[in-house]
Design an enzyme around this catalytic site. Structure first.
Site: not given
Ligand SMILES: [Zn+2]
Length: 438
Positions: A208-211, A214
């Site tokens: 996942p891009l957010c992982t 961030n």
């Protein structure tokens, strides 16, 4: 039967084929005919002469199979030498199938082995038809799907609708991924096929891009951060240059950025090799996994050829990641399997105002179809051919056309793709609010 210096090696084969045993298949009857069949008649095709293929060829040849052919498109690379043990330094650059066959022929007297430096997709049906067994040691899901469907396509039915068993060629499929592997026995149209359980192989690992952006936890997250976020921002090799996993400068750049990111988040394990693996989506091969999976496949081939024991029913998984774990279970046939079952046309809901190009994009993103370059026809009229170039030229004018100009509501279109020898039927429904899932 064979005489001479190899006699001692064959003693065990006599013991298990000339006596009955508690695990024998119900069709087994002890006889010299079994070894005669194994030596003089049974033809095996090994698909792939890489990590699994080398092991398979050695195992099959030493189990008494005498008529073996092997097919592989690759040439020997220097990085293969640590585990693909039929190859030597002087073989680098030479066709794997030919080198492997020559090595086996040199070591095992009386064997009839032939290597084909060729693409499996280019072989005619007759090529596959001549074999009693096909054993696959492939790392590509596409190639395994293709092989599965090709063997299903060869199955013929009798006049009364039953399967003509003489046309059924069992497929023994081995696969490995790092410390994990599996072996399975596929009896086309009779047991679960590769496509029946395609969901056992997730389309592709992605994070996942957010992982990635961030909360990185794994070294892979840091490498993805460098290639997916930093690369487009910084354009280190000029605007528009895409990451090339075979370009050492590109891999080095990503590796160094990933390392900085890993240090910042106190994450261990970013290496050059892992960086390349993540960029190219490859999992490093492990020699012991190959050996275990290939041994299981060769064992199944021997059981199918002689009936000395019941074959695996039908899936064995192996995990050597933490300790050693293995488990065998039966995967079930899917009645609506598009390869071996009675699949209804796949319903596709589209907006009439989409263009044909939009539809093709949606089909390529479909996680069930998993096609890369589909061609489409509707009641034998070409809508779009992705290849060859001349047909692509002739049909590409349809791409910007809207679907309501090209198709009628509820019509069936036929999809073909290099990965799917049997093709797929689709049924098109118009729906005003269909959104492309982008
Ligand atoms: Zn199936």
């Amino acid at each position: 039967m064979s005489q001479g210096k190899d006699e001692g090696k064959l003693e065990d084969l006599y013991l298990i084929t000339l006596r009955n045993g508690p695990f024998a298949h119900e069709s087994f009857s002890p006889s010299e005919d079994l070894l005669n069949f194994l030596w003089n008649e049974c033809k095996v095709l090994v698909v792939g002469a890489g990590g699994l293929g080398c092991e398979l060829l050695k195992d099959l040849a030493l189990s008494g199979f005498r008529n073996i052919e092997v097919i592989d498109l690759d040439v020997v690379d220097v990085t293969n030498l640590n585990r693909q043990f039929l190859f030597r330094q002087q073989d680098v650059g030479k066709p794997k199938a030919e080198v492997a066959a020559a090595f086996i022929a040199k070591r095992i007297s009386g064997i009839n082995i032939k290597g084909h430096h060729a693409n499996i997709y280019d072989q005619p049906r007759e090529f596959y038809k001549q074999f009693n067994l096909v054993v696959a040691g492939l790392d590509s899901i596409d190639a395994r799907r293709w092989l599965n469907e090709t063997l299903i396509d060869l199955v013929e039915t009798n006049d009364d609708g039953t399967i003509d068993v003489s046309t059924v060629i069992p497929l023994i499929d081995g696969g490995t991924e790092g410390f994990r592997g599996q072996a399975r026995v596929i009896i086309p149209k009779m047991s679960a096929c590769f496509e029946c359980n395609l969901d056992l192989f997730p389309p592709q690992i992605s994070y996942p891009l957010c992982t990635i952006a961030n909360t990185p936890r794994l070294p892979e997250h840091c490498i993805e951060y460098a290639s997916v976020i930093l690369w487009p921002q910084q354009q280190p090799f000029g605007a528009g240059t895409k990451v090339d996993g075979d370009n050492p400068e590109h891999v080095k750049w990503i590796f160094e950025r990933a390392q900085e990111r890993a240090n910042q988040f106190h994450i261990q394990g970013v290496t050059y090799r892992l960086s390349q693996g993540v960029i190219k989506h490859i999992i490093p091969a492990v020699a012991s996994t190959n050996a275990i999976v290939a041994a299981s496949c060769a064992n199944e081939a021997f059981k199918l050829a002689t009936y000395i024991a019941n074959p695996l029913n039908n899936y064995m998984l192996y995990n050597g990641e933490s300790g050693v774990y293995t488990y065998a279970f039966e995967t079930e046939r899917r009645e609506e399997c598009p390869a071996c079952g009675r699949a209804q046309p796949k319903k596709i809901c589209v907006s009439p105002k989409w263009t044909l190009a939009d539809l093709i994009e949606v089909l390529r993103e479909d996680t069930e179809l998993r096609v890369k370059s589909p061609s489409l026809t509707v009641s034998s009229r070409a809508l779009y051919y992705s290849s060859p170039a001349s047909l692509e030229q002739a049909t590409k004018e349809n791409l910007p056309q809207s679907l309501d100009c090209l198709l009628e509501e509820g019509c069936e279109i036929f999809l073909t793709d290099p990965a799917l020898p049997l093709g797929r039927k689709l049924q098109i429904f118009f729906h005003k609010c269909s959104k492309k899932n982008k």
